[in-house]
Scaffold this motif. Sequence first.
Motif: not given
Length: 391
Positions: A115, A157-158, A160-163, A194
Amino acid sequence: MHKFVSERAAGIPASSIRKMFNIAQGMEDVVNLGIGEPDFTTPGHIIEESMLGAKAGATHYTHNAGYIELRKLIAKETEELINQFVDPENEVIVTIGAMGALSLSMLAVINPGDEIIVQEPLWSNYVSHCLLAGGQPVTVPVYEDDDFNLKAEEIERKITARTKAILINSPCNPTGAVMSRENLEDIAELVRKYDLLVISDEVYDRIVYDGTKHVSIASLPGMKERTVIINSFSKTYAMTGWRVGYAVVPSEIQKPMVKLQESIVACAPSISQKAAITALQSSREQVQEMINSYDRRRKLLVEGLQQVPGFSCKLPKGTFYLFANIKQLGRSSEEVAMDLLTKARVVTVPGSGFGQAGEGYLRFSFANSEDNIKKAVERIDKFVRQEYGLS
Ligand SMILES: Cc1ncc(COP(=O)(O)O)c(C=O)c1O
């Protein structure tokens, strides 16, 4: 979908900017404020030097990463911007416009399903490049009340582990917003926390007004090794047709980008690279004149549109775009843009063409003459009063 067309190609959204232009092409006496490029011709000395370069033999493939002479100049320019050493051999790649840099960088870093977080309204090609690379764009809306600034808490907020990355664009097309240092610091903190990458599209870096300063996120502590800086000669030097841009990237990403460039297009055009060398070696006087001229047009357009019933707008801090609020008209941006084109003969771009968060706005480009801007405002004003019955 035709049986021979791939799902990948069919899945790429068509540009709404093109749609407006295609309709406008068949019409006469149209004022085009939809254009996303300088109306100036490339400064003469840049054209001449590149032609001399061609005559002297610069007509061959270049190194896949571009002429080293050009990469050295880009490295020097970027060093001034980010206050850190840039290695021209391993951290710079010359590409076919910023678009080349964007697509190669996405192909180099995205795995299927990764992502990429990006603000909306956005320049729609980000979506296409991300999808083509197998990634998933994840949008974060930005609001006029926040001066269209992308906020770190909204991004968080957006995540995720896929970012994989956050894509930022400052100065921004279509909103004209310029991110402040504090804003970028907040985003940089997230990126480090992150363990993400930033793709930072800075093609409008020079086109800023009222003493606004462009800050590259790569200049912040610990960020150079996490940032892909995308830039181009297109906007600053009025060189859109030459198709020459670049990326300044961590060496681990530069290598796959060079490999990809080798297999897709070999290199950026040699003649255009010669032009880019001249652009970086010469004085920026003509660039400054163009910016001064955009500045005058910016004020003229804002002053004009503020008088039009149903329109509201503030002076953009950068780029040559104005994102005007038309919510009071009570119609979709597509409907208004189409009406303005077909009934007032003015081309604008509907805000929805930059994603749903752009609904309620129209993008105006002021890369057009003062006379044309005046004419466009008069036509819009007359149309809105007569046809929409506003006053
Ligand atoms: C935000 C943004 N990035 C990149 C580009 C593409 O620039 P280039 O002509 O260098 O490919 C554009 C062109 O409109 C743009 O608006």
